[in-house]
Motif scaffolding. Structure first.
Motif, mmCIF file in Angstrom:
data_model
loop_
_atom_site.group_PDB
_atom_site.id
_atom_site.type_symbol
_atom_site.label_atom_id
_atom_site.label_comp_id
_atom_site.label_asym_id
_atom_site.label_seq_id
_atom_site.Cartn_x
_atom_site.Cartn_y
_atom_site.Cartn_z
ATOM 1 N N THR A 91 0.815 -1.208 0.000
ATOM 2 C CA THR A 91 0.000 0.000 0.000
ATOM 3 C C THR A 91 0.852 1.262 0.000
ATOM 4 N N ASN A 92 1.737 1.410 1.011
ATOM 5 C CA ASN A 92 2.610 2.579 1.059
ATOM 6 C C ASN A 92 3.593 2.581 -0.097
ATOM 7 N N LEU A 93 4.047 1.394 -0.481
ATOM 8 C CA LEU A 93 5.004 1.306 -1.576
ATOM 9 C C LEU A 93 4.376 1.781 -2.877
ATOM 10 N N PHE A 94 3.110 1.446 -3.072
ATOM 11 C CA PHE A 94 2.415 1.899 -4.276
ATOM 12 C C PHE A 94 2.288 3.416 -4.279
ATOM 13 N N GLU A 95 2.008 3.989 -3.117
ATOM 14 C CA GLU A 95 1.934 5.450 -3.021
ATOM 15 C C GLU A 95 3.287 6.077 -3.355
ATOM 16 N N ALA A 96 4.365 5.430 -2.900
ATOM 17 C CA ALA A 96 5.703 5.934 -3.205
ATOM 18 C C ALA A 96 5.976 5.870 -4.700
ATOM 19 N N ILE A 97 5.552 4.783 -5.344
ATOM 20 C CA ILE A 97 5.731 4.652 -6.784
ATOM 21 C C ILE A 97 4.970 5.765 -7.512
ATOM 22 N N LYS A 98 3.768 6.065 -7.055
ATOM 23 C CA LYS A 98 2.996 7.144 -7.676
ATOM 24 C C LYS A 98 3.689 8.489 -7.483
ATOM 25 N N ASN A 99 4.448 8.617 -6.386
ATOM 26 C CA ASN A 99 5.175 9.859 -6.126
ATOM 27 C C ASN A 99 6.508 9.912 -6.870
ATOM 28 N N GLY A 100 6.855 8.836 -7.564
ATOM 29 C CA GLY A 100 8.049 8.862 -8.400
ATOM 30 C C GLY A 100 9.140 7.870 -8.058
ATOM 31 N N ALA A 101 8.968 7.081 -6.990
ATOM 32 C CA ALA A 101 10.007 6.117 -6.614
ATOM 33 C C ALA A 101 10.165 5.045 -7.694
ATOM 34 N N GLN A 102 11.377 4.524 -7.831
ATOM 35 C CA GLN A 102 11.662 3.521 -8.854
ATOM 36 C C GLN A 102 11.471 2.081 -8.374
ATOM 37 N N PRO A 129 8.540 -4.720 -9.995
ATOM 38 C CA PRO A 129 8.003 -5.807 -9.164
ATOM 39 C C PRO A 129 6.550 -6.096 -9.517
ATOM 40 N N GLN A 130 6.190 -7.371 -9.606
ATOM 41 C CA GLN A 130 4.867 -7.759 -10.079
ATOM 42 C C GLN A 130 3.743 -7.201 -9.219
ATOM 43 N N ALA A 131 3.967 -7.142 -7.899
ATOM 44 C CA ALA A 131 2.920 -6.629 -7.010
ATOM 45 C C ALA A 131 2.573 -5.182 -7.348
ATOM 46 N N ILE A 132 3.601 -4.387 -7.634
ATOM 47 C CA ILE A 132 3.363 -2.989 -7.993
ATOM 48 C C ILE A 132 2.687 -2.905 -9.355
ATOM 49 N N ALA A 133 3.142 -3.723 -10.304
ATOM 50 C CA ALA A 133 2.531 -3.728 -11.640
ATOM 51 C C ALA A 133 1.049 -4.062 -11.552
ATOM 52 N N ASN A 134 0.707 -5.031 -10.708
ATOM 53 C CA ASN A 134 -0.699 -5.418 -10.554
ATOM 54 C C ASN A 134 -1.533 -4.276 -9.973
ATOM 55 N N ARG A 135 -0.958 -3.552 -8.995
ATOM 56 C CA ARG A 135 -1.690 -2.438 -8.395
ATOM 57 C C ARG A 135 -1.922 -1.329 -9.423
ATOM 58 N N ILE A 136 -0.912 -1.054 -10.237
ATOM 59 C CA ILE A 136 -1.054 -0.011 -11.253
ATOM 60 C C ILE A 136 -2.112 -0.421 -12.278
ATOM 61 N N LEU A 137 -2.093 -1.709 -12.646
ATOM 62 C CA LEU A 137 -3.094 -2.203 -13.588
ATOM 63 C C LEU A 137 -4.497 -1.992 -13.032
ATOM 64 N N ALA A 138 -4.704 -2.329 -11.764
ATOM 65 C CA ALA A 138 -6.019 -2.168 -11.137
ATOM 66 C C ALA A 138 -6.421 -0.698 -11.077
ATOM 67 N N GLU A 139 -5.412 0.166 -10.825
ATOM 68 C CA GLU A 139 -5.681 1.595 -10.662
ATOM 69 C C GLU A 139 -6.052 2.265 -11.984
ATOM 70 N N PHE A 140 -5.384 1.836 -13.046
ATOM 71 C CA PHE A 140 -5.519 2.570 -14.307
ATOM 72 C C PHE A 140 -6.174 1.787 -15.446
ATOM 73 N N SER A 141 -6.713 0.606 -15.160
ATOM 74 C CA SER A 141 -7.266 -0.238 -16.227
ATOM 75 C C SER A 141 -8.472 0.391 -16.909
ATOM 76 N N ALA A 163 5.861 -3.130 -19.483
ATOM 77 C CA ALA A 163 4.695 -3.088 -18.603
ATOM 78 C C ALA A 163 4.336 -4.468 -18.058
ATOM 79 N N GLN A 164 4.749 -5.510 -18.764
ATOM 80 C CA GLN A 164 4.506 -6.874 -18.291
ATOM 81 C C GLN A 164 5.534 -7.308 -17.247
ATOM 82 N N VAL A 199 8.780 2.739 -14.370
ATOM 83 C CA VAL A 199 7.502 2.850 -13.664
ATOM 84 C C VAL A 199 6.548 3.746 -14.443
ATOM 85 N N GLN A 200 7.042 4.891 -14.887
ATOM 86 C CA GLN A 200 6.211 5.808 -15.653
ATOM 87 C C GLN A 200 5.819 5.203 -17.002
#
Length: 211
Positions: A91-102, A129-141, A163-164, A199-200
């Motif tokens: 959860t926090n890691l996904f927020e960090a990725i959205k803020n620009g973390a690699q 990391p697959q967990a982050i990719a899955n969260r982004i997919l859910a967020e932006f699908s 992206a895969q 990530v972007q």
């Protein structure tokens, strides 16, 4: 000749900073240029020391790592930020990725995994990391865009595989091209799209409906 990468450590626990110093000392490609004990120290130290990468703890006093990440990436988008955490909760890691973390690292991982992962991130060859990719997919699908793409068919193929979660080596093998060619395509893609990291690129691929 090995490339050298300047590292800034941000963590309020001395034993954690010591552990990171010991891990990084095992690889002469990494040089620690500074340490921060509070989140609000990160941006001033980045301005002063100009690191290539920041190892950022999520929970720090005064300012947490998420906010510190956002401030650094706004002013220094080329600085790579890796979140360091004791939890595998994304959860926090996904927020960090959205803020620009690699990327992110667990503090209890084997040091050899740390070094391999950090080097891959530093050279832009680490898959997401697959967990982050899955969260982004859910967020932006549900946010596909209909605008025409400016990428060539080959660039679209590479973007899709990034992206895969494929690494540069895996992309090269799948498309039967050299890893060097993959890197050049990625540079062109990021330049065309005005993006800075994988990530972007992954977020863009989801938004544009490539997957």
């Amino acid at each position: 000749m090995n490339m050298s990468f300047r590292i800034l450590i941000g963590d309020d626990h001395e034993h954690a900073r010591k552990a990171m110093r010991m891990i990084l000392a095992e690889d002469d490609r990494f040089t620690i240029v500074g340490e921060a004990k509070r989140g609000d120290e990160i941006l001033p130290l980045t301005e002063q020391l100009m690191p290539d990468m920041i190892l950022m703890d999520i929970n720090m006093p005064v300012m947490n790592g998420l906010e510190a990440t956002r401030l650094v990436k706004e002013k220094f988008p080329y600085v790579k930020i890796v979140m360091v955490t004791v939890s595998d909760d994304v959860t926090n890691l996904f927020e960090a990725i959205k803020n620009g973390a690699q990327g992110y690292l667990m503090k209890n991982l084997n040091p050899s995994i740390w070094l391999s992962y950090l080097h891959s991130l530093a050279t832009d060859s680490a898959p997401m990391p697959q967990a982050i990719a899955n969260r982004i997919l859910a967020e932006f699908s549900n946010t596909k865009s209909t605008e025409d793409t400016i990428l060539t068919p080959r660039e679209q193929e590479i973007l899709t595989r990034v992206a895969q979660g494929l690494s540069n080596k895996e992309i090269a093998k799948e498309l039967v091209i050299s890893e060097h060619t993959v890197k050049n395509h990625l540079k062109n893609i990021m330049q065309k799209l005005h993006l800075n990291n994988r990530v972007q690129l992954t977020r863009y691929a989801f938004e544009q409906g490539f997957l």
